[in-house]
Design a protein around this motif. Structure first.
Motif, PDB file in Angstrom:
ATOM      1  N   GLU A 406      20.181  22.836   1.111  1.00  0.00           N
ATOM      2  CA  GLU A 406      19.766  23.438  -0.533  1.00  0.00           C
ATOM      3  C   GLU A 406      19.500  22.205  -0.997  1.00  0.00           C
ATOM      4  O   GLU A 406      19.083  22.589  -2.368  1.00  0.00           O
ATOM      5  CB  GLU A 406      21.141  23.763  -1.168  1.00  0.00           C
ATOM      6  CG  GLU A 406      21.842  25.169  -0.330  1.00  0.00           C
ATOM      7  CD  GLU A 406      22.749  25.763  -1.312  1.00  0.00           C
ATOM      8  OE1 GLU A 406      23.291  25.090  -1.876  1.00  0.00           O
ATOM      9  OE2 GLU A 406      23.089  26.947  -1.137  1.00  0.00           O
ATOM     10  N   GLY A 407      19.014  21.225  -0.585  1.00  0.00           N
ATOM     11  CA  GLY A 407      18.393  20.008  -1.208  1.00  0.00           C
ATOM     12  C   GLY A 407      19.552  19.452  -2.291  1.00  0.00           C
ATOM     13  O   GLY A 407      19.160  18.860  -3.150  1.00  0.00           O
ATOM     14  N   LEU A 408      20.707  19.179  -1.884  1.00  0.00           N
ATOM     15  CA  LEU A 408      21.611  18.622  -2.528  1.00  0.00           C
ATOM     16  C   LEU A 408      22.572  17.664  -1.590  1.00  0.00           C
ATOM     17  O   LEU A 408      22.708  18.144  -0.360  1.00  0.00           O
ATOM     18  CB  LEU A 408      22.617  19.587  -3.188  1.00  0.00           C
ATOM     19  CG  LEU A 408      22.280  20.320  -4.338  1.00  0.00           C
ATOM     20  CD1 LEU A 408      23.235  21.521  -4.946  1.00  0.00           C
ATOM     21  CD2 LEU A 408      22.026  19.410  -5.684  1.00  0.00           C
ATOM     22  N   ALA A 409      22.946  16.482  -1.836  1.00  0.00           N
ATOM     23  CA  ALA A 409      23.894  15.762  -1.152  1.00  0.00           C
ATOM     24  C   ALA A 409      24.830  15.068  -2.098  1.00  0.00           C
ATOM     25  O   ALA A 409      24.755  15.002  -3.145  1.00  0.00           O
ATOM     26  CB  ALA A 409      23.016  14.569  -0.371  1.00  0.00           C
ATOM     27  N   ILE A 410      26.047  14.860  -1.448  1.00  0.00           N
ATOM     28  CA  ILE A 410      27.052  14.342  -2.120  1.00  0.00           C
ATOM     29  C   ILE A 410      27.200  12.902  -1.349  1.00  0.00           C
ATOM     30  O   ILE A 410      27.391  12.723  -0.387  1.00  0.00           O
ATOM     31  CB  ILE A 410      28.331  15.013  -1.747  1.00  0.00           C
ATOM     32  CG1 ILE A 410      28.268  16.377  -2.600  1.00  0.00           C
ATOM     33  CG2 ILE A 410      29.636  14.485  -2.360  1.00  0.00           C
ATOM     34  CD1 ILE A 410      29.362  17.426  -2.491  1.00  0.00           C
ATOM     35  N   ASP A 429      13.797  17.137  -3.272  1.00  0.00           N
ATOM     36  CA  ASP A 429      12.891  18.261  -3.062  1.00  0.00           C
ATOM     37  C   ASP A 429      12.853  18.276  -1.621  1.00  0.00           C
ATOM     38  O   ASP A 429      12.497  17.402  -0.794  1.00  0.00           O
ATOM     39  CB  ASP A 429      11.533  17.681  -3.499  1.00  0.00           C
ATOM     40  CG  ASP A 429      10.482  18.932  -3.333  1.00  0.00           C
ATOM     41  OD1 ASP A 429      10.788  20.050  -2.736  1.00  0.00           O
ATOM     42  OD2 ASP A 429       9.336  18.678  -4.048  1.00  0.00           O
ATOM     43  N   LEU A 430      13.111  19.597  -1.195  1.00  0.00           N
ATOM     44  CA  LEU A 430      13.092  20.088   0.507  1.00  0.00           C
ATOM     45  C   LEU A 430      11.565  19.726   1.064  1.00  0.00           C
ATOM     46  O   LEU A 430      11.517  19.839   2.115  1.00  0.00           O
ATOM     47  CB  LEU A 430      13.509  21.564   0.583  1.00  0.00           C
ATOM     48  CG  LEU A 430      14.999  21.670   0.293  1.00  0.00           C
ATOM     49  CD1 LEU A 430      15.586  22.860   0.590  1.00  0.00           C
ATOM     50  CD2 LEU A 430      15.763  20.639   1.333  1.00  0.00           C
ATOM     51  N   VAL A 436      14.129  14.320   2.825  1.00  0.00           N
ATOM     52  CA  VAL A 436      14.930  14.963   4.163  1.00  0.00           C
ATOM     53  C   VAL A 436      14.919  13.950   5.436  1.00  0.00           C
ATOM     54  O   VAL A 436      16.225  14.098   5.972  1.00  0.00           O
ATOM     55  CB  VAL A 436      13.778  16.144   4.413  1.00  0.00           C
ATOM     56  CG1 VAL A 436      14.668  16.901   5.840  1.00  0.00           C
ATOM     57  CG2 VAL A 436      13.646  17.293   3.485  1.00  0.00           C
ATOM     58  N   LYS A 437      14.135  13.130   5.602  1.00  0.00           N
ATOM     59  CA  LYS A 437      14.607  12.187   6.678  1.00  0.00           C
ATOM     60  C   LYS A 437      15.616  11.341   6.367  1.00  0.00           C
ATOM     61  O   LYS A 437      16.279  10.908   7.119  1.00  0.00           O
ATOM     62  CB  LYS A 437      13.081  11.508   6.811  1.00  0.00           C
ATOM     63  CG  LYS A 437      13.045  10.582   8.246  1.00  0.00           C
ATOM     64  CD  LYS A 437      11.840   9.839   8.463  1.00  0.00           C
ATOM     65  CE  LYS A 437      12.004   8.904   9.778  1.00  0.00           C
ATOM     66  NZ  LYS A 437      10.560   8.359   9.954  1.00  0.00           N
TER      67      LYS A 437
END
Length: 464
Positions: A406-410, A429-430, A436-437
């Motif tokens: 979803e383009g979210l990281a914790i 941004d996906l 993403v990498k």
């Protein structure tokens, strides 16, 4: 006997107990046992228990009961602090457990498990000598983070605390051994965050039989010398010092940390109370003024320092004035984080027999009041971090129900300790292939803080 049996570790308690669980896992795996994350698949369930306060004890015992109810035919081992302290009692009164294993020499776990599978009911409390450590194959932390235990046991004898009863007298690891472990974690497991743990890091090297490093004619504290030795390790990682008793905090620790920016200006100092009478009855030597001065001294060296502490409400003799003094103390130190707990009388501790018992209801009410004060301070402190760019250790990627990114990281920034503090939520941004990498669990990425909630920060990925 076929040792290709599977075991499930049910982990409870503090970071020190987590390291014990990792060591237990490593030893069993070296003997051919297989760890599984699914208790349904396990032949053996190990409840690595906590025995610090009553709610933690109840949680561990309830786990034993629940597992026995769910799996009447599996082997169940009660390990950890509860087994260390109450094995003789539980041997008679806890038939749901097939065996008991304390928290001393953890290398004996293999023989204990062998006994279980040979239909014996072992009750083993290994000797508590030195600090039991091992090259851990499995880390129970989020990827990229690890705890490193530098001491075991405690000599402080705070009147409310059962740790000396459960884990024995203070013992410290040799400096060279600690440095070697950190080096392996950084080089071989790509660990980016080292969290040094012990019941009181400032007491490192001060046990009666400690011989932690070869020094002579040196006035520096052993902890500061350990910091300097860790600084010699090459690599891209950071170090957090967790739990330093306020009465033993030596200013030379600040000087040593200042020389290496990889040592985070994060200070976990459990003040417990802000009332001088209560502090004294807790068998502590400081005063509320001395503790405020300590915080000011830290922020004089590290203006942006993050302070975490804990408070114990409802300690015997804590009247309204004493509690108000603690509330005023919290407002004075402006700690970024704090844990607030109501007093639990622990068997065998001096406080258990003290007069002036406070009701559980009042103690819990006071804890909630401190939490409200801390919440307001935390929001203020987090708001002061908005607009800045931080290195963030990514813990997990958020996916929707279909498993799509979803383009979210914790993750966590330097001012967030694992498990106990807030999180740093990173949006990206996906369509950005670079983001993403690189944004994967265990990686450290740049993120700008945009807004804060009660305990978390919302930010956005910054390339570069």
């Amino acid at each position: 006997m076929d040792k290709r049996k599977k075991f499930f570790l049910d982990q409870h308690g503090c970071a020190k107990n987590q390291v014990d669980g990792e060591i237990i896992t490593t030893h069993l795996e070296s003997l051919g046992y297989i760890q599984t994350d699914n208790s349904d698949e396990a032949d053996l369930i190990i409840v690595n228990s906590c025995g610090f306060i009553a709610p933690a004890k109840e949680e561990s015992i309830n786990s034993i009961m629940d597992f026995r109810s769910a799996y009447p035919d599996k082997k169940i081992l009660l390990a950890g602090c509860l087994a260390e302290r109450y094995a003789d009692v539980f041997e008679k009164e806890l038939p749901e457990a097939d065996g008991f294993f304390g928290n001393g020499d953890l290398t004996q776990i293999g023989s204990v498990v062998d006994s279980l599978f040979n239909d014996r009911r072992p009750v083993v409390r290994p000797p508590q000598k030195g600090v039991c450590c091992a090259d851990r194959n499995t880390l129970l932390s989020f990827k990229g983070s690890a705890y490193v235990k530098i001491t075991e046991g405690c000599n402080n004898c705070c009147t409310f605390c059962a740790i000396p009863i459960i884990r024995g007298e203070l013992r410290s690891r040799k400096c060279a051994e600690i440095v070697q472990e950190i080096q392996k974690l950084v080089e071989e497991k790509n660990v980016r965050e080292i969290n040094l743990i012990g019941q009181d890091l400032a007491a490192y090297g001060c046990g009666k039989d400690d011989d932690v490093m070869e020094v002579s004619g040196c006035s520096a504290s052993f902890l500061s010398m350990l910091v300097e030795q860790i600084s010699k390790i090459k690599g891209d990682f950071w170090v957090r010092l967790l739990y330093i008793h306020p009465d033993h905090f030596n200013a030379d620790i600040l000087d040593a940390m200042k020389k290496d920016p990889r040592f985070l200006p994060y200070f976990d100092i459990p003040f417990q109370s802000g009332d001088d009478g209560i502090i004294k009855n807790m068998n502590r030597k400081g005063t509320s003024k001395a503790y405020v001065d300590l915080v000011n001294k830290i922020r004089g060296v590290f203006p942006d320092a993050c302070i975490r502490t804990t408070f114990l409400t409802g300690f015997p003799g804590e009247d309204e004035d004493a509690f108000n003094n603690t509330a005023d103390f919290l407002k004075a130190i402006q700690s970024d984080w704090s844990g607030c707990f109501s007093y639990s009388p622990e068997e065998g501790t001096p406080a258990e027999k003290m007069k002036g018992r406070v009701t559980k209801k009042i103690a819990e009410k006071r804890a909630h009041e401190l939490e409200k004060i801390q919440s307001q301070i935390t929001v203020k402190r987090l708001n002061g971090r908005i607009g800045k760019v931080y290195d963030v250790l990514v813990e997990e990627i958020i996916e929707n129900k279909s498993g799509t990114d979803e383009g979210l990281a914790i993750g966590r920034a330097w001012f967030d300790a694992p498990e106990v503090d807030g999180n740093f939520v990173i949006r990206y941004d996906l369509d950005d292939a670079d983001a993403v990498k690189v944004i994967v669990p265990g990686a450290v990425v740049k993120a700008k803080a945009l807004a804060s909630s009660e305990v978390d920060i919302d930010g956005v990925y910054i390339a570069g």
